[in-house]
Design an enzyme around this catalytic site. Structure first.
Site, PDB file in Angstrom:
ATOM      1  N   GLU A 163      29.638 -11.114 -23.643  1.00 14.16           N
ATOM      2  CA  GLU A 163      30.176 -12.412 -23.232  1.00 14.16           C
ATOM      3  C   GLU A 163      30.155 -12.614 -21.713  1.00 14.16           C
ATOM      4  O   GLU A 163      29.800 -13.685 -21.232  1.00 14.16           O
ATOM      5  CB  GLU A 163      31.595 -12.594 -23.771  1.00 14.16           C
ATOM      6  CG  GLU A 163      31.650 -12.692 -25.289  1.00 14.16           C
ATOM      7  CD  GLU A 163      32.987 -13.210 -25.781  1.00 14.16           C
ATOM      8  OE1 GLU A 163      33.284 -14.402 -25.548  1.00 14.16           O
ATOM      9  OE2 GLU A 163      33.745 -12.424 -26.386  1.00 14.16           O
ATOM     10  N   HIS A 198      23.560  11.957 -37.443  1.00  9.72           N
ATOM     11  CA  HIS A 198      22.990  11.989 -38.786  1.00  9.72           C
ATOM     12  C   HIS A 198      21.992  10.856 -39.023  1.00  9.72           C
ATOM     13  O   HIS A 198      21.486  10.719 -40.148  1.00  9.72           O
ATOM     14  CB  HIS A 198      24.111  11.936 -39.829  1.00  9.72           C
ATOM     15  CG  HIS A 198      24.993  13.151 -39.801  1.00  9.72           C
ATOM     16  ND1 HIS A 198      24.816  14.228 -40.642  1.00  9.72           N
ATOM     17  CD2 HIS A 198      26.038  13.460 -38.997  1.00  9.72           C
ATOM     18  CE1 HIS A 198      25.733  15.153 -40.374  1.00  9.72           C
ATOM     19  NE2 HIS A 198      26.482  14.700 -39.373  1.00  9.72           N
ATOM     20  N   LYS A 242      30.408 -23.158 -33.041  1.00 11.73           N
ATOM     21  CA  LYS A 242      31.663 -23.753 -33.522  1.00 11.73           C
ATOM     22  C   LYS A 242      31.502 -25.253 -33.729  1.00 11.73           C
ATOM     23  O   LYS A 242      32.019 -25.798 -34.721  1.00 11.73           O
ATOM     24  CB  LYS A 242      32.773 -23.470 -32.517  1.00 11.73           C
ATOM     25  CG  LYS A 242      33.240 -22.019 -32.502  1.00 11.73           C
ATOM     26  CD  LYS A 242      34.398 -21.826 -31.519  1.00 11.73           C
ATOM     27  CE  LYS A 242      34.911 -20.399 -31.557  1.00 11.73           C
ATOM     28  NZ  LYS A 242      36.032 -20.199 -30.608  1.00 11.73           N
TER      29      LYS A 242
END
Length: 332
Positions: free
Chosen positions: A218, A234, A325
């Site tokens: 951000e 792993h 948004k």
């Protein structure tokens, strides 16, 4: 209550003072009935939600009950009327948090909130829930001190967070060294600038590293990768066959790291270096886990700000999120 419009630099410079102020904020309508809970869910997204994730990681090895951060609309199936649900939303209007809260209310959970107002604040007032109130008007990510310590204050009031942890938090805030955090954050920014950034630490450090990534995303407008030991050994370790000098691995190391993880980090760092990558080791200051946590948060904030300023990008601007948004609002 709306705070004045100030710069991200001012907000980050003031993080230590923000934390000190947050410790003085009382829980509104503190719980009278401190019944034992079967578990705790902390609802929140982005800068409002990271505090719940950090807290869950900090208590995961010691809490007698599960504490889980929920960063979407779906309340986990195990959460029922014997659980505490805390909704953390700076604006009070976060879509996902309110959706999960609706389900928590339907299930009869004990409810509490950390917010500056909005729909969440109104619902908390109407329901008489315990609340930590924050001043509004700033980017949520800049209010970590208030949201995280407010959450901790709530859980301490419910006797979920121990007295010892609360006292350690207060000592950690008192130990913060602003100039040192700024200096180390700037040095870290210079070390990673222009590189593909890979952030690593022991498993309990995942959420702290996620906070660093979110600030890079951000504030600095950068992509970064987060993975933890021993899991990365792993799978992701094999991917380092394609690693090169364009990469930088940042290893967050603390005295609390598992002994086997410390050895794994030593071995893995050599692999990174053999592939041509830089390896930067960060060791937070502080004499407790809580103090080191707060120190590392501030260092990471400074890193993201310095990178933004050196790239001449606006650390406040979040136009992609705003676009999302606004578009979502037309599909209600």
């Amino acid at each position: 209550m709306t705070a004045p419009n100030i710069s991200m630099r001012q907000l980050i410079e003031g993080l230590g003072a923000q934390m000190a102020e947050a410790l003085k904020v009382s829980v509104m309508r503190p719980p009278a009935d401190r019944k034992p809970f079967r578990g705790v869910a902390v609802l929140g997204m982005g800068g409002s939600g990271i505090g719940g994730a950090v807290l869950a990681d900090m208590v995961r090895a010691t809490s007698p009950m599960p504490v889980q951060a929920v960063s979407d609309q779906v309340l986990p199936g195990w959460v029922d009327a014997d659980c505490l649900v805390v909704a953390s939303s700076y604006s009070g209007n976060t879509e996902e948090t309110l959706a999960a809260l609706n389900e928590a209310e339907r299930r009869g959970c004990t409810l509490a909130a950390v917010t500056s107002g909005g729909a969440l604040g109104a619902r908390a007032d109407a329901g008489g829930w315990p609340v930590v109130q924050m001043p509004g008007g700033n980017p949520p990510r800049s209010q970590f001190g208030r949201s995280f310590l407010g959450l901790c204050a709530l859980l301490h009031a419910f006797e979920v967070l121990s007295d010892a942890s609360w006292e350690a938090l207060k000592r950690g805030v008192a130990q913060l060294d602003g100039p040192s955090c700024a200096e180390r954050g700037e040095a870290l920014a210079q070390a990673v600038e222009g590189k593909k950034v890979y952030l690593y630490g022991d498993t309990p450090m995942r959420s702290l590293l996620t906070r660093w990534r979110q600030q890079l995303n951000e504030n600095s407008k950068l992509l970064a990768n987060v993975e933890v030991f021993p899991e990365m050994n792993h799978n992701e370790l094999v991917g380092w066959e394609s690693g090169d000098e364009a990469c930088v691995a940042v290893l967050l190391r603390t005295p609390d790291d598992h002994a086997r993880t410390q050895l794994r980090m030593d071995i893995t760092a050599k692999v990174f270096q053999d592939q041509g990558a830089d390896v930067i080791v960060v060791e937070p200051d502080g004499d407790t886990r809580w103090a080191r946590l707060l120190d590392a948060v501030w260092v990471g904030d400074w890193m993201s700000l310095v990178l933004a300023e050196r790239a001449d990008v606006d650390p406040v601007d979040i136009r992609f999120i705003d676009h999302l948004k606004n578009t979502l609002s037309s599909h209600a």
